[in-house]
Design a protein around this motif. Sequence first.
Motif, PDB file in Angstrom:
ATOM      1  N   CYS A 293      36.210  21.816 118.764  1.00 56.13           N
ATOM      2  CA  CYS A 293      36.027  21.555 117.347  1.00 56.13           C
ATOM      3  C   CYS A 293      37.127  20.865 117.133  1.00 56.13           C
ATOM      4  N   PRO A 294      36.929  19.376 117.042  1.00 52.95           N
ATOM      5  CA  PRO A 294      38.150  18.419 116.735  1.00 52.95           C
ATOM      6  C   PRO A 294      38.296  18.511 115.147  1.00 52.95           C
ATOM      7  N   GLY A 295      39.470  18.123 114.640  1.00 52.22           N
ATOM      8  CA  GLY A 295      39.772  17.484 113.582  1.00 52.22           C
ATOM      9  C   GLY A 295      39.590  15.953 113.343  1.00 52.22           C
ATOM     10  N   PRO A 296      40.126  15.122 112.688  1.00 53.63           N
ATOM     11  CA  PRO A 296      39.633  13.732 112.626  1.00 53.63           C
ATOM     12  C   PRO A 296      40.364  13.139 114.025  1.00 53.63           C
ATOM     13  N   VAL A 297      39.556  12.166 114.541  1.00 55.26           N
ATOM     14  CA  VAL A 297      39.768  11.493 115.623  1.00 55.26           C
ATOM     15  C   VAL A 297      39.518   9.992 115.499  1.00 55.26           C
ATOM     16  N   PRO A 298      40.559   9.122 115.799  1.00 61.12           N
ATOM     17  CA  PRO A 298      40.277   7.864 115.321  1.00 61.12           C
ATOM     18  C   PRO A 298      39.024   7.156 116.476  1.00 61.12           C
ATOM     19  N   THR A 299      38.009   6.986 116.003  1.00 62.48           N
ATOM     20  CA  THR A 299      36.831   6.412 116.790  1.00 62.48           C
ATOM     21  C   THR A 299      35.723   5.868 115.534  1.00 62.48           C
TER      22      THR A 299
ATOM     23  N   ASN B  95      41.069   9.974 103.600  1.00 65.16           N
ATOM     24  CA  ASN B  95      41.629   9.511 104.583  1.00 65.16           C
ATOM     25  C   ASN B  95      42.817  10.345 105.055  1.00 65.16           C
ATOM     26  N   PRO B  96      42.687  11.054 106.346  1.00 70.36           N
ATOM     27  CA  PRO B  96      43.902  12.108 106.680  1.00 70.36           C
ATOM     28  C   PRO B  96      45.096  11.088 107.021  1.00 70.36           C
ATOM     29  N   PRO B  97      46.437  11.603 106.751  1.00 73.67           N
ATOM     30  CA  PRO B  97      47.501  10.869 107.372  1.00 73.67           C
ATOM     31  C   PRO B  97      47.535  10.821 108.831  1.00 73.67           C
ATOM     32  N   PRO B  98      48.012  10.018 109.476  1.00 66.53           N
ATOM     33  CA  PRO B  98      48.194   9.624 110.939  1.00 66.53           C
ATOM     34  C   PRO B  98      48.369  10.971 111.787  1.00 66.53           C
ATOM     35  N   PHE B  99      49.431  11.780 111.323  1.00 69.76           N
ATOM     36  CA  PHE B  99      49.726  12.927 112.132  1.00 69.76           C
ATOM     37  C   PHE B  99      48.677  13.894 112.259  1.00 69.76           C
ATOM     38  N   PHE B 100      47.486  13.896 111.271  1.00 70.89           N
ATOM     39  CA  PHE B 100      46.543  14.846 111.327  1.00 70.89           C
ATOM     40  C   PHE B 100      45.571  14.378 112.287  1.00 70.89           C
ATOM     41  N   LYS B 101      45.657  13.114 112.770  1.00 71.53           N
ATOM     42  CA  LYS B 101      44.584  12.593 113.862  1.00 71.53           C
ATOM     43  C   LYS B 101      44.942  13.040 115.147  1.00 71.53           C
ATOM     44  N   THR B 102      44.063  13.402 115.645  1.00 68.83           N
ATOM     45  CA  THR B 102      44.236  13.699 117.417  1.00 68.83           C
ATOM     46  C   THR B 102      43.456  12.665 118.116  1.00 68.83           C
ATOM     47  N   PRO B 103      44.340  12.088 119.178  1.00 66.51           N
ATOM     48  CA  PRO B 103      43.682  11.007 119.711  1.00 66.51           C
ATOM     49  C   PRO B 103      42.400  11.363 120.752  1.00 66.51           C
ATOM     50  N   ALA B 104      41.470  10.557 121.083  1.00 63.52           N
ATOM     51  CA  ALA B 104      40.304  10.887 121.804  1.00 63.52           C
ATOM     52  C   ALA B 104      40.709  11.373 123.143  1.00 63.52           C
ATOM     53  N   GLN B 105      41.678  10.855 123.724  1.00 66.79           N
ATOM     54  CA  GLN B 105      41.900  11.024 125.067  1.00 66.79           C
ATOM     55  C   GLN B 105      42.623  12.790 125.138  1.00 66.79           C
ATOM     56  N   LYS B 106      43.226  13.082 124.090  1.00 67.79           N
ATOM     57  CA  LYS B 106      43.769  14.452 124.062  1.00 67.79           C
ATOM     58  C   LYS B 106      42.630  15.418 123.636  1.00 67.79           C
ATOM     59  N   VAL B 107      41.720  15.091 122.755  1.00 68.14           N
ATOM     60  CA  VAL B 107      40.616  15.726 122.504  1.00 68.14           C
ATOM     61  C   VAL B 107      39.774  16.090 123.799  1.00 68.14           C
ATOM     62  N   VAL B 108      39.566  15.041 124.440  1.00 64.81           N
ATOM     63  CA  VAL B 108      38.521  15.282 125.579  1.00 64.81           C
ATOM     64  C   VAL B 108      39.304  15.987 126.861  1.00 64.81           C
ATOM     65  N   ARG B 109      40.632  15.997 126.951  1.00 68.22           N
ATOM     66  CA  ARG B 109      41.517  16.610 128.209  1.00 68.22           C
ATOM     67  C   ARG B 109      41.402  18.072 127.613  1.00 68.22           C
ATOM     68  N   ASP B 110      41.601  18.331 126.140  1.00 71.15           N
ATOM     69  CA  ASP B 110      41.644  19.699 125.799  1.00 71.15           C
ATOM     70  C   ASP B 110      40.252  20.325 125.892  1.00 71.15           C
ATOM     71  N   ALA B 111      39.262  19.777 125.689  1.00 73.48           N
ATOM     72  CA  ALA B 111      37.801  20.248 125.762  1.00 73.48           C
ATOM     73  C   ALA B 111      37.551  20.531 127.180  1.00 73.48           C
TER      74      ALA B 111
END
Length: 264
Positions: free
Chosen positions: A183-189, A206-222
Amino acid sequence: MHSTENCCLITGASSGLGMEFARQLAPSASVLILVARRLERLEALRCELLRPGLTIHCRQVDLANPGDLDRLIAWLSAMDTPLSFLINNAGLGDDGEFARSEWERVDQMLEVNIRALTKLTLAALPALRKQPSAAILNVSSIAGFLPVPKTAVYAASKAYVTSLSEALRCELRGTGIRVTAVCPGPVPTEFKEVASRRHEKTKSLNPPPFFKTPAQKVVRDALAAVAGDRARVVPGWYISAVLSLAATMPMPFVRWALTRRAKE
Ligand SMILES: NC(=O)c1ccc[n+]([C@@H]2O[C@H](COP(=O)([O-])OP(=O)(O)OC[C@H]3O[C@@H](n4cnc5c(N)ncnc54)[C@H](OP(=O)(O)O)[C@@H]3O)[C@@H](O)[C@H]2O)c1
């Protein structure tokens, strides 16, 4: 190599998280099945990831088209290597007021986010059951935890994905098939661009940059959550902290805050 990763199918592999799943699984998988409508992107990814010992199939499928989905399912059932890891990642949003939605976009969202995910999961179960260890990873969203005005149908579709994943996980206990929802939050894609309505000037959040999680981290965690047999994962400590805080709020307050957002 983990046996779950022998033969992986990734929907929505032509962009964003799906592409990243393919990149992170390619070093350990023996078969990758990449699914999306943009075949040229899948083929470019195939060229990038191909190595000895890895077979990559690119399947051009419009998951909103029932005929296309049935052809994919038939092709899968005829495959020599049975599926061991299904990643239901393809999805789309639609930002704006429900009353001003175009039915075609809503319908496409329901078809891809709900119908295709459900049908593909059901069709994959016999192959997954044949494996000593198999997994289903459903890409949901934090939007599924609460109703979200101005992306109401998308949030409701993700509530469905999380709920289905949790229930399937219980039903499949002891079969060797693990089920996880990420269940990701905002991801820059490309997601935001696809979700925005071109003909409307809606102020999209448009969430602030610190609110965004990079795709690499989302996938690693998943993938770590799948390996650790976790029911669900919210990648990014900041998003998790905000969600934990939101969960302590009384529902009348949440409704008041959501109504304010709806009226902005
Ligand atoms: N980015 C975020 O902020 C965010 C946050 C939470 C959850 N998510 C979820 O993450 C998943 C991946 O999204 P993303 O962020 O990677 O967005 P993205 O970059 O827009 O990628 C979406 C993928 O879905 C595929 N797709 C869309 N409609 C399709 C259709 N009719 N048939 C087949 N494939 C289709 C697209 O491929 P084609 O266009 O080539 O068909 C693309 O590969 C989605 O389920 C989304 O809901 C995203």
